[in-house]
Design a protein around this motif. Structure first.
Motif, short mmCIF file in Angstrom:
data_model
loop_
_atom_site.label_atom_id
_atom_site.label_comp_id
_atom_site.label_asym_id
_atom_site.label_seq_id
_atom_site.Cartn_x
_atom_site.Cartn_y
_atom_site.Cartn_z
N LYS A 53 31.32 37.76 58.73
CA LYS A 53 32.36 38.42 57.94
C LYS A 53 33.00 37.49 56.90
N PRO A 54 33.36 36.26 57.25
CA PRO A 54 33.96 35.38 56.23
C PRO A 54 33.03 35.13 55.04
N LYS A 55 31.74 35.00 55.31
CA LYS A 55 30.77 34.82 54.22
C LYS A 55 30.75 36.05 53.34
N GLU A 56 30.73 37.23 53.96
CA GLU A 56 30.72 38.48 53.20
C GLU A 56 31.91 38.57 52.26
N GLN A 57 33.08 38.16 52.73
CA GLN A 57 34.29 38.24 51.90
C GLN A 57 34.19 37.32 50.68
N VAL A 58 33.65 36.13 50.87
CA VAL A 58 33.49 35.21 49.74
C VAL A 58 32.46 35.75 48.76
N VAL A 59 31.35 36.26 49.27
CA VAL A 59 30.30 36.81 48.41
C VAL A 59 30.82 38.02 47.65
N ASP A 60 31.58 38.90 48.32
CA ASP A 60 32.12 40.08 47.66
C ASP A 60 33.01 39.69 46.48
N ALA A 61 33.78 38.62 46.65
CA ALA A 61 34.65 38.16 45.55
C ALA A 61 33.83 37.65 44.38
N ALA A 62 32.74 36.92 44.67
CA ALA A 62 31.88 36.40 43.60
C ALA A 62 31.19 37.55 42.88
N VAL A 63 30.75 38.56 43.63
CA VAL A 63 30.10 39.72 43.02
C VAL A 63 31.09 40.49 42.14
N ALA A 64 32.33 40.64 42.61
CA ALA A 64 33.35 41.34 41.83
C ALA A 64 33.59 40.64 40.50
N PHE A 66 31.44 38.78 38.91
CA PHE A 66 30.24 39.00 38.11
C PHE A 66 30.26 40.38 37.47
N GLU A 67 30.60 41.40 38.23
CA GLU A 67 30.59 42.77 37.71
C GLU A 67 31.66 42.99 36.65
N HIS A 70 30.11 41.68 33.43
CA HIS A 70 28.80 42.22 33.08
C HIS A 70 28.84 43.74 33.23
N LYS A 71 29.35 44.39 32.20
CA LYS A 71 29.51 45.84 32.22
C LYS A 71 28.15 46.53 32.39
N GLY A 72 28.11 47.50 33.26
CA GLY A 72 26.87 48.23 33.49
C GLY A 72 25.95 47.59 34.50
N ALA A 73 26.39 46.46 35.06
CA ALA A 73 25.58 45.76 36.06
C ALA A 73 26.28 45.78 37.42
N LYS A 74 25.51 45.95 38.46
CA LYS A 74 26.04 45.92 39.82
C LYS A 74 25.12 45.08 40.70
N LEU A 331 20.56 38.68 33.90
CA LEU A 331 21.63 39.06 34.82
C LEU A 331 21.48 38.31 36.15
N ALA A 332 20.25 38.17 36.63
CA ALA A 332 20.02 37.51 37.90
C ALA A 332 20.44 36.04 37.85
N VAL A 333 20.15 35.38 36.74
CA VAL A 333 20.56 33.98 36.60
C VAL A 333 22.08 33.88 36.58
N ASP A 334 22.74 34.80 35.87
CA ASP A 334 24.20 34.78 35.84
C ASP A 334 24.80 35.03 37.22
N LEU A 335 24.20 35.94 37.97
CA LEU A 335 24.68 36.20 39.32
C LEU A 335 24.43 34.99 40.22
N MET A 336 23.30 34.33 40.03
CA MET A 336 23.02 33.10 40.77
C MET A 336 24.12 32.07 40.53
N LYS A 337 24.55 31.95 39.29
CA LYS A 337 25.61 31.00 38.96
C LYS A 337 26.92 31.39 39.61
#
Length: 434
Positions: A53-64, A66-67, A70-74, A331-337
Motif C-alpha cells: 500500500k505505501p508503494k501504491e500511494q507514492v506511485v499514484d502521486a507520481a502518476v497524478a 504525470f497526467e 500530459h493532457k490526454g494521457a493516462k 510518453l513512456a520515457v516521461d512517465l519513467m522519469k
C-alpha cells in the motif's frame, strides 16, 4: 579488463537487493514500436511488495503529476507478483501487442532483457535529463549495456554487518575490523554461547558470499572484447571462497543447518535472536526492527581483508525500463522519469525504505535516518556488480554458485575442484548467451 571494476561513490553517497530471477525470452522477430502516439493509456507493470500500500500511494502521486502535465494521457498500473514476473515478462517480449509500455525489473536482468530485444535504448533521453546527472555511477552501470542506457534506476541497496550490541558488551569484544577478525570473532562467540551462531551464513546466500571473494581481490568473471570468462577459480577468488566456507561447521554455523540457508534465512536467524551477527541489507532493517533483537543491535560496514578496510558489496536494486514495443515512446520515457525522479525516490524511501539512486537525495535521507550511515560508508568504499552478460541470468537461476558453496561445506569437494566445476558451468552459460 576486470568485469566489475570497483566504482567509488562519494562518501556521502549510497548506492537492495537486486532481484535476480531472469526471464530469458528468445529473440522475437519484431519487437519494434509502430509510431509514437502522444495520447492514450500507458500500461505499467511494477513489482508487488510485501505491504504494497505505501508503494501504491507514492506511485499514484507520481502518476497524478504525470497526467497533469500530459493532457490526454493516462497510466494504468498493475502490480505483478515477484515470483511469476519472469513468465509474465517473457510473454510480453514474445507478444508485443499485449505488452505493457514500462516494466520494473531487477538490475541483474538488464543484459538478458537487452539481448532478448525487449528494452528500448533511452540513452539520448537519459543524457538530456537534468536529474540524471546526480545518478550514482554504480546505479547507472546497472541500466547500461554496451555503452547504451536501457532504463532508469529506481532504487539501490547494499549489505553490511548487523551485530548484537548486548552480546558484544557481555563478552567484552568490539566489532571486527578485518575479515580474519570477523571469522575469529564469530567462532569465539559460538564457543562462549553455543546456542548462538556467531555469524549466520548460508550456503545459498550468494550475495552474502560475494564480498569475501571481492575483498580478497577475486572476481566472478573477466571480460575482453565482449566475451566473458569465469574467474571464480582464480587463486584470489579461491582465497575468498575459503574464508567464507570456513564459517560453516560446528565452530560457528553447522553445515547441516546452514548449508541450505539463503539471505532471508540468515537475517531471520539474527532478527529472532539466534545469531550474534548477520550480513544484511539496508532493506533488512524493517525485519530486524520487528524482531526480538530490536534495541539490541547495531550495524557497521562488513570488514575487508586488511584491517580497517571495507569489503566491496554487491550493488543490487531495481530499474524501470521502456519496452521497445511501446507505441507511446515519448510518453513512456516521461512517465519513467516521473516514476524514478528525485521526488518519487525520496518518497519511496520514506514509505518503503528503498534507497535513492541519486547522491544528493541519499545525503538528505542519511541525515533523516541514522541507520543509513553504514550503508553509505559501504558504497563510498566502492561497490561491485555482477557480469553484464545475459549469461548471468542462467548462472544465477541454475544455482551454480550456491551449489559450489554447498559442495565445499558438505565435504563432497574441496575448494579447487568445486570452483573449477563452477567455472566450467559459468563458461558454458556465457557461451550459450553469446
Amino acid at each position: 579488463m576486470k568485469l566489475s571494476a570497483r566504482i567509488s561513490a562519494p562518501a556521502a553517497a549510497l548506492v537492495l537487493v537486486g532481484l535476480t530471477a531472469t526471464a530469458c525470452a528468445p529473440q522475437t522477430s519484431d519487437t519494434g514500436a509502430k509510431g509514437d502516439e502522444k495520447t492514450g493509456t500507458l500500461r505499467v507493470w511494477l513489482f508487488q511488495e510485501v505491504g504494497n500500500k505505501p508503494k501504491e500511494q507514492v506511485v499514484d502521486a507520481a502518476v497524478a503529476d504525470f497526467e497533469k502535465t500530459h493532457k490526454g494521457a493516462k497510466a494504468e498500473i498493475e502490480y505483478i507478483p515477484v515470483d511469476t514476473r519472469a513468465q509474465r515478462i517473457k510473454a510480453a517480449f514474445n507478444d508485443p501487442r499485449s505488452a505493457p509500455d514500462l516494466i520494473e525489473y531487477g538490475n541483474t536482468d538488464t543484459a538478458g532483457y537487452v539481448k532478448d530485444g525487449g528494452l528500448a535504448d533511452v540513452s539520448e533521453e537519459f543524457a538530456a535529463w537534468d536529474e540524471a546527472k546526480d545518478t550514482d555511477p554504480t546505479a547507472k552501470q546497472s541500466v547500461t549495456v554496451g555503452g547504451k542506457v536501457y532504463g532508469a534506476p529506481l532504487f539501490v541497496g547494499v549489505r553490511a554487518l548487523y551485530y548484537r550490541t548486548d552480546i558484544f558488551k557481555d563478552l567484552g569484544i568490539e566489532p571486527p575490523k578485518s575479515q580474519a577478525e570477523l571469522i575469529s570473532t564469530a567462532k569465539k562467540i559460538h564457543k562462549k554461547k553455543p546456542e548462538l551462531y556467531g555469524l549466520a551464513v548460508g550456503g545459498a546466500y550468494t550475495y552474502g558470499a560475494m564480498p569475501f571473494i571481492w575483498a580478497n581481490g577475486g572476481e566472478l568473471a573477466t571480460e575482453s572484447g565482449g566475451t566473458y570468462k569465469a574467474a571464480i577459480n582464480s587463486d584470489r577468488a579461491r582465497k575468498g571462497i575459503e574464508a567464507y566456507t570456513s564459517l560453516f561447521g560446528d565452530s560457528n554455523c553447522p553445515a547441516a543447518k546452514c548449508a541450505a540457508m539463503g539471505g532471508n534465512a540468515t537475517v531471520t536467524a539474527f532478527a529472532s535472536g539466534k545469531a550474534a551477527m548477520a550480513i544484511g541489507g539496508d532493506f533488512s532493517h524493517a525485519a530486524v526492527e520487528a524482531g526480538s533483537v530490536k534495541g539490541k543491535y547495531a550495524v557497521v560496514p562488513l570488514p575487508g581483508a586488511s584491517e580497517g578496510s571495507i569489503a566491496p558489496a554487491f550493488a543490487g536494486g531495481n530499474n524501470i525500463g521502456v519496452l521497445k514495443s511501446s507505441s507511446h515512446r515519448t510518453l513512456a520515457v516521461d512517465l519513467m522519469k516521473s516514476l524514478t525522479g528525485k521526488q518519487t525516490q525520496e518518497k519511496l524511501f520514506d514509505a518503503m525504505g528503498f534507497l535513492p539512486t541519486y547522491t544528493d537525495v541519499r545525503a538528505r535521507v542519511a541525515q533523516k535516518e541514522p541507520f543509513v550511515e553504514p550503508f553509505v560508508k559501504t558504497l563510498g568504499a566502492g561497490a561491485e556488480f555482477v557480469p553484464a552478460s545475459p549469461g548471468w541470468g542462467q548462472i544465477d537461476s541454475s544455482l551454480i554458485l550456491p551449489t559450489m558453496f554447498q559442495e565445499i561445506v558438505s565435504g563432497r569437494k574441496d575448494v579447487a575442484q568445486a570452483s573449477d566445476d563452477a567455472a566450467k558451468k559459468m563458461d558454458a552459460a556465457f557461451a550459450d548467451a553469446g
